[in-house]
Each structure stands twice: as structure tokens, then as C-alpha cells.
Design an enzyme around this catalytic site. Structure first.
Site, PDB file in Angstrom:
ATOM      1  CG  ASN A 159      -1.713   1.192   1.451  1.00 25.35           C
ATOM      2  OD1 ASN A 159      -1.819   2.030   0.552  1.00 25.35           O
ATOM      3  ND2 ASN A 159      -2.309   1.338   2.627  1.00 25.35           N
ATOM      4  CB  SER A 204       5.251  -1.904  12.237  1.00 24.41           C
ATOM      5  OG  SER A 204       4.740  -0.631  12.561  1.00 24.41           O
ATOM      6  N   GLY A 208       2.397   1.922  11.195  1.00 19.42           N
ATOM      7  CA  GLY A 208       3.361   3.019  11.091  1.00 19.42           C
ATOM      8  C   GLY A 208       4.057   3.386  12.389  1.00 19.42           C
ATOM      9  N   GLY A 256       2.733  -1.067   4.481  1.00 20.37           N
ATOM     10  CA  GLY A 256       2.676   0.363   4.175  1.00 20.37           C
ATOM     11  C   GLY A 256       4.068   0.921   3.942  1.00 20.37           C
ATOM     12  N   GLY A 257       4.680   1.444   4.990  1.00 19.72           N
ATOM     13  CA  GLY A 257       5.973   2.126   4.891  1.00 19.72           C
ATOM     14  C   GLY A 257       7.029   1.370   4.097  1.00 19.72           C
ATOM     15  CD  GLU A 266      -3.510  -2.846   7.727  1.00 20.81           C
ATOM     16  OE1 GLU A 266      -2.339  -2.915   7.326  1.00 20.81           O
ATOM     17  OE2 GLU A 266      -4.265  -1.892   7.477  1.00 20.81           O
ATOM     18  CE  LYS A 308       0.057   3.486   4.867  1.00 20.19           C
ATOM     19  NZ  LYS A 308      -0.148   3.621   6.278  1.00 20.19           N
ATOM     20  CG  HIS A 353      -5.950   1.670   5.458  1.00 18.23           C
ATOM     21  ND1 HIS A 353      -5.521   2.621   6.356  1.00 18.23           N
ATOM     22  CD2 HIS A 353      -4.903   0.826   5.273  1.00 18.23           C
ATOM     23  CE1 HIS A 353      -4.266   2.360   6.695  1.00 18.23           C
ATOM     24  NE2 HIS A 353      -3.863   1.282   6.047  1.00 18.23           N
TER      25      HIS A 353
HETATM   26  C1  PEP Z   1      -0.909   0.119   6.496  1.00 13.76           C
HETATM   27  O1  PEP Z   1      -1.045   1.333   6.432  1.00 13.76           O
HETATM   28  O2  PEP Z   1      -1.774  -0.651   6.070  1.00 13.76           O
HETATM   29  C2  PEP Z   1       0.327  -0.412   7.091  1.00 13.76           C
HETATM   30  C3  PEP Z   1       0.374  -1.673   7.414  1.00 13.76           C
HETATM   31  O3  PEP Z   1       1.323   0.495   7.272  1.00 13.76           O
HETATM   32  P1  PEP Z   1       2.786   0.189   7.910  1.00 13.76           P
HETATM   33  O4  PEP Z   1       3.310  -1.058   7.255  1.00 13.76           O
HETATM   34  O5  PEP Z   1       3.594   1.393   7.572  1.00 13.76           O
HETATM   35  O6  PEP Z   1       2.578  -0.007   9.370  1.00 13.76           O
END
Ligand code: PEP
Length: 232
Positions: A10, A194, A163, A215-216, A157, A12, A89
């Protein structure tokens, strides 16, 4: 690794040049990676389909078409090349006030268009396994109403892990995802929050976890390809 671990990336609201993934993947064939860029970039990423990469979107309209300024329909996403779409989300719930009933409508529009919904659920505070199980099952009770369960993916999640660099214990992930599968009948369940270099081995080794929503770390193509190769 003896199971196919799905990576859903993702991006974002970031625009990552497709060449960064092209260069990281090179001539490799990768059949367990779904990239979800912003709407404007989806068509650019279609070049990666030759490498087996699948595409997804990060949101969709709850309506199938018509006078809904700013919205993008499920059929438009399908035409752009998306076969998956993240919905519900926590950032959309927090900042765009998306409700569970809207997420349910979005899942229906996606299934009508032949797109697999990736439905996000997760508790907002760290209060143990029982609290988390109750929280996500209540969310899913609403979101999965009149939905063909075998056609959706759920992403567990915990909001407090997104994050933040904080990751729940293996037993917490295992207990919540097992409960989701047991009580809803959903067959494919991802972990998100994360996920990255420091925890991918442990998380991917959990029997009930079918993949990760990332995400990140997804903004680092070399890292994603390295992890993917390592888990082959
Ligand atoms: C997300 O936003 O779905 C996510 C899992 O972000 P991150 O991996 O940065 O925690």
C-alpha cells in the site's frame, strides 16, 4: 517456506516511480506481489504485469457510477488493471469517516466488477487478545453482510501497530487471525502493521497468516524484493 505468502503493498498517498520497482524486480517472475499505487499511477504499473506482478487500488466508490464528483468506480479500476482493492483502511475510517456499512457496499461493488476486496479490520487500542477478537469480529459482522466470504481477503491490522514500529506478539496475531477464520469462514487473512525487515521471518512463519499488508516498507522496492526472495 512451504506456503504462498502474499505481499500487498500500500503506497498510500505517495507517487513512487514505477522504474524503482522495474529495476528491483529485473527479469524475475514474482507471482505473490500486489502493488497498490495511487489511482493516477495504476496504469503506469501495468508494465509490471509481464513479471507476474498484480495490481490493486487503495479505495473505491460505494456507487457503481453516476454523478458522484471525485469518486472512482470499481469498473474503472478493473479497466485500469486492478484485480485487488484495499477497503476500510483505518486511515479512511479516521480521516474520511468511512463507515462499516460503506465498506460493505464497496466490497459488493468490487465483487460485481470481478475485483478481490482486501478488507481491513483492527482494534484501536492495545488491550489484549480477547478485546481484539471481539473488536474485529464486530467489524466483520457488519462488513461481511451478504458477501461471498470465499471471494474476499481480510487484513488484520491493529491500528496501534500501523506506522509505529510496534508489532503484536506472535501469539496475539495467531489468536486473532485464527478467530477471524473460525468465526467468519474467511480463508485468506493477511497481517498488517509495521511489517518489515525486522519481523518478516517470524510473521511469515505463523501458520494462519497468509500474507502481509505493507505500508511504509512498500516504498522500498529493493527491500520488498529481497524479503520476497528470502521467503521463497
Ligand atoms: C498500512 O497502512 O496498512 C500499514 C500496514 O502500514 P505500515 O506497514 O507502515 O505499518
Amino acid at each position: 517456506m512451504n506456503k504462498r505468502f502474499l505481499f500487498v503493498c500500500n503506497f498510500k498517498m505517495n507517487s513512487l516511480d514505477v522504474m524503482e520497482y522495474v529495476n528491483a524486480i529485473k527479469d524475475d517472475h514474482i507471482d505473490n506481489l500486489v502493488l497498490c499505487p495511487n489511482f493516477c499511477d495504476i496504469k503506469d504499473y501495468a508494465i509490471l504485469k509481464r513479471n507476474g506482478i498484480m495490481l490493486g487500488a487503495q479505495n473505491v466508490s460505494e456507487f457503481s457510477g453516476g454523478a458522484y464528483t471525485g469518486e472512482v468506480s470499481a469498473s474503472m479500476l478493473k479497466e485500469s488493471g486492478a484485480d485487488f482493492c484495499i477497503i476500510g483502511h483505518s486511515e479512511r475510517k479516521k480521516y474520511m469517516f468511512e463507515t462499516l456499512s460503506q465498506t460493505n457496499q464497496k466490497a459488493k461493488r468490487l465483487l460485481e466488477a470481478g475485483i478481490t476486496p482486501i478488507i481491513c479490520v483492527g482494534e484501536d487500542t492495545e488491550k489484549g487478545d480477547d478485546f481484539a477478537v471481539r473488536y474485529v469480529l464486530l467489524e466483520l459482522n457488519e462488513v461481511l453482510k451478504d458477501i461471498a466470504i470465499s471471494k474476499v481477503i481480510v487484513a488484520y491490522e491493529p491500528i496501534w501497530a500501523i506506522g509505529t514500529g510496534k508489532v503484536p506478539s506472535n501469539s496475539h496475531i495467531q489468536n486473532v487471525i485464527s478467530a477471524i477464520k473460525k468465526y467468519t469462514g474467511v480463508e485468506v487473512c493477511l497481517y498488517g502493521g509495521s511489517f518489515g525487515e525486522n519481523n518478516y521471518k517470524e510473521i511469515s512463519s505463523l501458520a494462519c497468516v497468509d500474507g502481509a499488508l505493507i505500508g511504509g516498507a512498500s516504498l522500498k522496492p529493493n527491500l520488498i524484493v529481497k524479503i520476497q526472495k528470502d521467503l521463497r
